[in-house]
Motif scaffolding. Structure first.
Motif, PDB file in Angstrom:
ATOM      1  N   GLN A 101       0.834  -1.209   0.000  1.00 36.49           N
ATOM      2  CA  GLN A 101       0.000   0.000   0.000  1.00 36.49           C
ATOM      3  C   GLN A 101       0.871   1.262   0.000  1.00 36.49           C
ATOM      4  O   GLN A 101       0.747   2.136   0.864  1.00 36.49           O
ATOM      5  N   ILE A 102       1.751   1.325  -0.973  1.00 44.72           N
ATOM      6  CA  ILE A 102       2.687   2.443  -1.066  1.00 44.72           C
ATOM      7  C   ILE A 102       2.656   3.028  -2.477  1.00 44.72           C
ATOM      8  O   ILE A 102       2.041   2.469  -3.386  1.00 44.72           O
ATOM      9  N   VAL A 103       3.344   4.154  -2.630  1.00 42.92           N
ATOM     10  CA  VAL A 103       3.614   4.722  -3.947  1.00 42.92           C
ATOM     11  C   VAL A 103       5.030   4.297  -4.300  1.00 42.92           C
ATOM     12  O   VAL A 103       5.991   4.667  -3.629  1.00 42.92           O
ATOM     13  N   PHE A 104       5.152   3.480  -5.342  1.00 46.15           N
ATOM     14  CA  PHE A 104       6.435   2.901  -5.731  1.00 46.15           C
ATOM     15  C   PHE A 104       6.897   3.570  -7.024  1.00 46.15           C
ATOM     16  O   PHE A 104       6.200   3.526  -8.037  1.00 46.15           O
ATOM     17  N   VAL A 105       8.067   4.196  -6.983  1.00 39.49           N
ATOM     18  CA  VAL A 105       8.581   4.964  -8.121  1.00 39.49           C
ATOM     19  C   VAL A 105       9.868   4.323  -8.631  1.00 39.49           C
ATOM     20  O   VAL A 105      10.751   3.983  -7.835  1.00 39.49           O
ATOM     21  N   THR A 106       9.953   4.141  -9.939  1.00 41.54           N
ATOM     22  CA  THR A 106      11.202   3.681 -10.547  1.00 41.54           C
ATOM     23  C   THR A 106      11.649   4.703 -11.580  1.00 41.54           C
ATOM     24  O   THR A 106      10.837   5.278 -12.297  1.00 41.54           O
ATOM     25  N   LEU A 107      12.958   4.926 -11.624  1.00 43.96           N
ATOM     26  CA  LEU A 107      13.552   5.876 -12.570  1.00 43.96           C
ATOM     27  C   LEU A 107      14.689   5.202 -13.328  1.00 43.96           C
ATOM     28  O   LEU A 107      15.432   4.393 -12.759  1.00 43.96           O
ATOM     29  N   SER A 108      14.815   5.526 -14.590  1.00 46.26           N
ATOM     30  CA  SER A 108      15.926   5.051 -15.398  1.00 46.26           C
ATOM     31  C   SER A 108      16.255   6.118 -16.430  1.00 46.26           C
ATOM     32  O   SER A 108      15.572   7.140 -16.516  1.00 46.26           O
ATOM     33  N   ASN A 109      17.290   5.865 -17.222  1.00 43.93           N
ATOM     34  CA  ASN A 109      17.645   6.855 -18.234  1.00 43.93           C
ATOM     35  C   ASN A 109      16.610   6.921 -19.358  1.00 43.93           C
ATOM     36  O   ASN A 109      16.676   7.782 -20.226  1.00 43.93           O
ATOM     37  N   ARG A 110      15.646   6.021 -19.335  1.00 44.53           N
ATOM     38  CA  ARG A 110      14.560   6.046 -20.315  1.00 44.53           C
ATOM     39  C   ARG A 110      13.306   6.720 -19.765  1.00 44.53           C
ATOM     40  O   ARG A 110      12.292   6.826 -20.453  1.00 44.53           O
ATOM     41  N   GLY A 112      10.774   6.380 -16.542  1.00 44.03           N
ATOM     42  CA  GLY A 112      10.390   5.708 -15.319  1.00 44.03           C
ATOM     43  C   GLY A 112       8.892   5.530 -15.239  1.00 44.03           C
ATOM     44  O   GLY A 112       8.163   5.744 -16.222  1.00 44.03           O
ATOM     45  N   ALA A 113       8.417   5.137 -14.059  1.00 43.03           N
ATOM     46  CA  ALA A 113       6.984   4.938 -13.856  1.00 43.03           C
ATOM     47  C   ALA A 113       6.666   5.085 -12.377  1.00 43.03           C
ATOM     48  O   ALA A 113       7.519   4.878 -11.505  1.00 43.03           O
ATOM     49  N   CYS A 132      11.541   4.971  -3.815  1.00 50.08           N
ATOM     50  CA  CYS A 132      12.045   5.204  -5.167  1.00 50.08           C
ATOM     51  C   CYS A 132      13.310   4.381  -5.403  1.00 50.08           C
ATOM     52  O   CYS A 132      14.209   4.344  -4.553  1.00 50.08           O
ATOM     53  N   LEU A 133      13.376   3.724  -6.574  1.00 47.03           N
ATOM     54  CA  LEU A 133      14.558   2.985  -6.990  1.00 47.03           C
ATOM     55  C   LEU A 133      15.037   3.518  -8.338  1.00 47.03           C
ATOM     56  O   LEU A 133      14.232   3.864  -9.200  1.00 47.03           O
ATOM     57  N   LEU A 134      16.353   3.554  -8.506  1.00 45.90           N
ATOM     58  CA  LEU A 134      16.957   3.911  -9.789  1.00 45.90           C
ATOM     59  C   LEU A 134      17.497   2.648 -10.444  1.00 45.90           C
ATOM     60  O   LEU A 134      18.130   1.823  -9.779  1.00 45.90           O
ATOM     61  N   LEU A 152       7.354  13.241 -10.375  1.00 44.36           N
ATOM     62  CA  LEU A 152       7.173  11.802 -10.475  1.00 44.36           C
ATOM     63  C   LEU A 152       6.802  11.411 -11.901  1.00 44.36           C
ATOM     64  O   LEU A 152       6.000  12.093 -12.546  1.00 44.36           O
ATOM     65  N   PRO A 153       7.344  10.289 -12.392  1.00 43.76           N
ATOM     66  CA  PRO A 153       6.939   9.811 -13.715  1.00 43.76           C
ATOM     67  C   PRO A 153       5.472   9.382 -13.692  1.00 43.76           C
ATOM     68  O   PRO A 153       4.886   9.153 -12.630  1.00 43.76           O
ATOM     69  N   THR A 154       4.877   9.268 -14.862  1.00 38.54           N
ATOM     70  CA  THR A 154       3.453   8.950 -14.948  1.00 38.54           C
ATOM     71  C   THR A 154       3.198   7.490 -14.608  1.00 38.54           C
ATOM     72  O   THR A 154       4.111   6.658 -14.570  1.00 38.54           O
ATOM     73  N   VAL A 155       1.930   7.183 -14.356  1.00 37.32           N
ATOM     74  CA  VAL A 155       1.535   5.808 -14.060  1.00 37.32           C
ATOM     75  C   VAL A 155       1.547   4.990 -15.346  1.00 37.32           C
ATOM     76  O   VAL A 155       1.546   5.531 -16.458  1.00 37.32           O
ATOM     77  N   THR A 156       1.548   3.678 -15.188  1.00 40.37           N
ATOM     78  CA  THR A 156       1.547   2.801 -16.356  1.00 40.37           C
ATOM     79  C   THR A 156       0.129   2.669 -16.916  1.00 40.37           C
ATOM     80  O   THR A 156      -0.854   2.800 -16.180  1.00 40.37           O
ATOM     81  N   PRO A 157       0.003   2.387 -18.203  1.00 39.90           N
ATOM     82  CA  PRO A 157      -1.327   2.134 -18.771  1.00 39.90           C
ATOM     83  C   PRO A 157      -2.025   0.962 -18.104  1.00 39.90           C
ATOM     84  O   PRO A 157      -3.259   0.945 -17.975  1.00 39.90           O
ATOM     85  N   GLU A 158      -1.241  -0.022 -17.658  1.00 38.25           N
ATOM     86  CA  GLU A 158      -1.830  -1.201 -16.987  1.00 38.25           C
ATOM     87  C   GLU A 158      -2.563  -0.802 -15.720  1.00 38.25           C
ATOM     88  O   GLU A 158      -3.642  -1.328 -15.420  1.00 38.25           O
TER      89      GLU A 158
END
Length: 209
Positions: A101-110, A112-113, A132-134, A152-158
């Protein structure tokens, strides 16, 4: 970090791990479980997959894809974590966010989400926990601490398609931050590339120790 021609101050710090199962170790640390309890994260995610099996079957499609994710989470006591056993997104991002039950953020050079819980009702904003993870070099996760105003990057379409009506409100407090991320990504993409080049260099320095 402060972007040129921008009044936005973004604070991001990171810590690297030279260990097996680094993605799960990062999550364990950021959830307050201690890095050594990374196996518990795997077990929690397996329980989540089985608990909401119907939700994930609908998201992943064919049963073989669901089973592939499930098998990736299983790791025998003396088994080495080969690539197919690594933490992978976007599929596992939804599991992490929903399980804890968290907000999970991932970032990359492309880019993130951002991942929100798929089924849980929205908590009070004061109770939201963001981790947040890189992703460095496409093969190593680094845990990061971000400021409360970090874009924050946008959410996924899924997530948009499969989340419940009760869960849809999770994104509302973060819409401005996600819009800002998109704006900055278009204007200052070189900053994102520079950030991950810097992190990659630090990572290689750690491996050389």
């Amino acid at each position: 970090m402060k972007c040129p021609n921008s009044s936005v101050n973004m604070s991001l710090t990171f810590r690297m791990l030279k260990m097996m199962g680094c993605g799960y170790r990062c999550i364990a640390f950021l959830m307050g479980k201690g890095e050594q309890n990374w196996r518990q994260v795997r077990e929690d995610m397996i329980k989540e997959l089985r608990l909401r099996q119907g939700v994930y079957h609908g998201m992943y499609g064919p049963n073989t894809h669901y089973e592939k994710v499930l098998q990736a989470l299983h790791l025998a006591p003396n088994e080495f974590a080969t690539e197919e056993k690594w933490l992978c997104v976007p599929h596992m991002g939804h599991i992490v966010a929903t399980m804890y039950q968290i907000v999970f953020v991932t970032l990359s050079n492309r880019g993130g989400a951002t991942y929100f819980p798929l089924t849980d009702p929205v908590l009070n904003l004061s109770e939201h926990h963001i981790i947040c993870l890189l992703l460095v070099n496409n093969n190593h996760w680094v845990k990061a601490l971000i400021s409360s105003d970090f874009p924050l990057p946008t959410v996924t379409p899924e997530w948009m398609y499969h989340c419940t009506v009760e869960a849809r409100g999770w994104q509302l407090p973060y819409l401005d931050r996600m819009a800002l991320f998109n704006e900055l990504s278009r204007k200052f993409l070189f900053l994102l590339e520079f950030l991950f080049l810097f992190v990659a260099v630090k990572f290689l320095q750690i491996l050389a120790l």
